[in-house]
Motif scaffolding. Structure first.
Motif, PDB file in Angstrom:
ATOM      1  N   SER A  51       3.143   0.109   7.747  1.00  0.00           N
ATOM      2  CA  SER A  51       2.847   1.486   7.365  1.00  0.00           C
ATOM      3  C   SER A  51       3.386   1.778   5.968  1.00  0.00           C
ATOM      4  CB  SER A  51       3.496   2.454   8.356  1.00  0.00           C
ATOM      5  OG  SER A  51       4.909   2.405   8.224  1.00  0.00           O
ATOM      6  N   SER A  67       2.085   5.119  -1.997  1.00  0.00           N
ATOM      7  CA  SER A  67       0.783   5.741  -1.732  1.00  0.00           C
ATOM      8  C   SER A  67      -0.191   5.523  -2.881  1.00  0.00           C
ATOM      9  CB  SER A  67       0.954   7.241  -1.484  1.00  0.00           C
ATOM     10  OG  SER A  67       1.684   7.454  -0.308  1.00  0.00           O
ATOM     11  N   ASP A  81      -7.261  -0.221   5.755  1.00  0.00           N
ATOM     12  CA  ASP A  81      -6.502   0.839   6.406  1.00  0.00           C
ATOM     13  C   ASP A  81      -6.890   0.858   7.882  1.00  0.00           C
ATOM     14  OD1 ASP A  81      -5.336   3.199   7.259  1.00  0.00           O
ATOM     15  OD2 ASP A  81      -6.285   4.456   5.756  1.00  0.00           O
ATOM     16  N   GLU A  82      -5.899   0.869   8.735  1.00  0.00           N
ATOM     17  CA  GLU A  82      -6.154   0.921  10.165  1.00  0.00           C
ATOM     18  C   GLU A  82      -5.376   2.093  10.753  1.00  0.00           C
ATOM     19  OE1 GLU A  82      -4.590  -1.687  13.847  1.00  0.00           O
ATOM     20  OE2 GLU A  82      -5.683  -2.831  12.330  1.00  0.00           O
ATOM     21  N   THR A  83      -6.080   2.970  11.471  1.00  0.00           N
ATOM     22  CA  THR A  83      -5.395   4.067  12.150  1.00  0.00           C
ATOM     23  C   THR A  83      -5.219   3.686  13.615  1.00  0.00           C
ATOM     24  OG1 THR A  83      -7.483   5.175  12.570  1.00  0.00           O
ATOM     25  CG2 THR A  83      -6.270   5.872  10.624  1.00  0.00           C
ATOM     26  N   LEU A  84      -4.132   4.141  14.188  1.00  0.00           N
ATOM     27  CA  LEU A  84      -3.877   3.847  15.590  1.00  0.00           C
ATOM     28  C   LEU A  84      -4.738   4.751  16.471  1.00  0.00           C
ATOM     29  CD1 LEU A  84       0.006   3.435  15.642  1.00  0.00           C
ATOM     30  CD2 LEU A  84      -1.744   1.674  15.469  1.00  0.00           C
ATOM     31  N   ASP A  87      -2.701   7.634  17.865  1.00  0.00           N
ATOM     32  CA  ASP A  87      -2.233   8.662  16.928  1.00  0.00           C
ATOM     33  C   ASP A  87      -2.975   8.474  15.610  1.00  0.00           C
ATOM     34  OD1 ASP A  87      -0.949  10.450  15.279  1.00  0.00           O
ATOM     35  OD2 ASP A  87       1.072   9.787  15.793  1.00  0.00           O
ATOM     36  N   ARG A  88      -4.029   9.246  15.412  1.00  0.00           N
ATOM     37  CA  ARG A  88      -4.896   9.099  14.236  1.00  0.00           C
ATOM     38  C   ARG A  88      -4.171   9.413  12.929  1.00  0.00           C
ATOM     39  NH1 ARG A  88      -8.946   6.174  15.011  1.00  0.00           N
ATOM     40  NH2 ARG A  88     -10.202   7.221  13.477  1.00  0.00           N
ATOM     41  N   ARG A  89      -2.982  10.025  13.006  1.00  0.00           N
ATOM     42  CA  ARG A  89      -2.215  10.328  11.795  1.00  0.00           C
ATOM     43  C   ARG A  89      -1.448   9.110  11.282  1.00  0.00           C
ATOM     44  NH1 ARG A  89       1.376  14.775  14.294  1.00  0.00           N
ATOM     45  NH2 ARG A  89       1.225  13.184  15.877  1.00  0.00           N
ATOM     46  N   TYR A  90      -1.264   8.112  12.126  1.00  0.00           N
ATOM     47  CA  TYR A  90      -0.451   6.952  11.773  1.00  0.00           C
ATOM     48  C   TYR A  90      -1.347   5.836  11.245  1.00  0.00           C
ATOM     49  CZ  TYR A  90       3.242   3.479  12.062  1.00  0.00           C
ATOM     50  OH  TYR A  90       4.175   2.517  11.756  1.00  0.00           O
ATOM     51  N   HIS A  91      -1.086   5.405  10.025  1.00  0.00           N
ATOM     52  CA  HIS A  91      -1.875   4.354   9.375  1.00  0.00           C
ATOM     53  C   HIS A  91      -1.010   3.118   9.158  1.00  0.00           C
ATOM     54  CE1 HIS A  91      -5.244   7.003   8.040  1.00  0.00           C
ATOM     55  NE2 HIS A  91      -4.308   7.908   8.216  1.00  0.00           N
TER      56      HIS A  91
END
Length: 128
Positions: A51, A67, A81-84, A87-91
């Motif tokens: 992350s 960033s 980039d992969e989102t969980l 939790d879509r906020r966590y990349h």
């Protein structure tokens, strides 16, 4: 007077070190211009998905710098980039095959040239 002379010598050494390191760190690699900071990120991602906050912690830099570099690496296709799903906020970020080729090339160059650079730096630091 001795302190002023010592300070002048130290400032000169720092200038020499900077002059030696700048081209080494800033130069493009394998036709793709990446910065040393971007290489450090690719090197971390070559080992595992990470992350932004973990990259900042590992590289001891601010999240804003990470960033910015992440954005550039994404735009150039070096990382994904992969989102969980939970939790879509966590990349987390993952190196791409293109990014891996660049990371491997820069690592090879560093392994080849770093001993000479360290020798030159040592000579500057130890100059009397």
């Amino acid at each position: 007077m001795m302190e002023a002379n010592k300070l002048a010598v130290d400032v000169q050494r720092i200038h020499q070190l900077n002059s030696l390191l700048r081209p080494f760190i800033k130069r493009p690699s394998s036709g793709d211009a990446i910065t040393f900071e971007q290489y450090r990120i690719l090197h971390e991602l070559a080992m595992e998905k990470v992350s932004t906050s973990e990259l900042a912690r590992r590289l001891n830099v601010g999240q804003s710098m990470i960033s910015i570099q992440i954005s550039r690496l994404l735009n150039n296709g070096y990382i994904d980039d992969e989102t969980l799903a939970t939790d879509r906020r966590y990349h987390v970020f993952e190196i791409t095959p293109r990014g891996r080729r660049i990371e491997e090339h820069v690592s090879d160059v560093l392994n080849e040239e770093l001993p000479e650079l360290i020798q030159q730096l040592t000579e500057i630091v130890n100059a009397r």
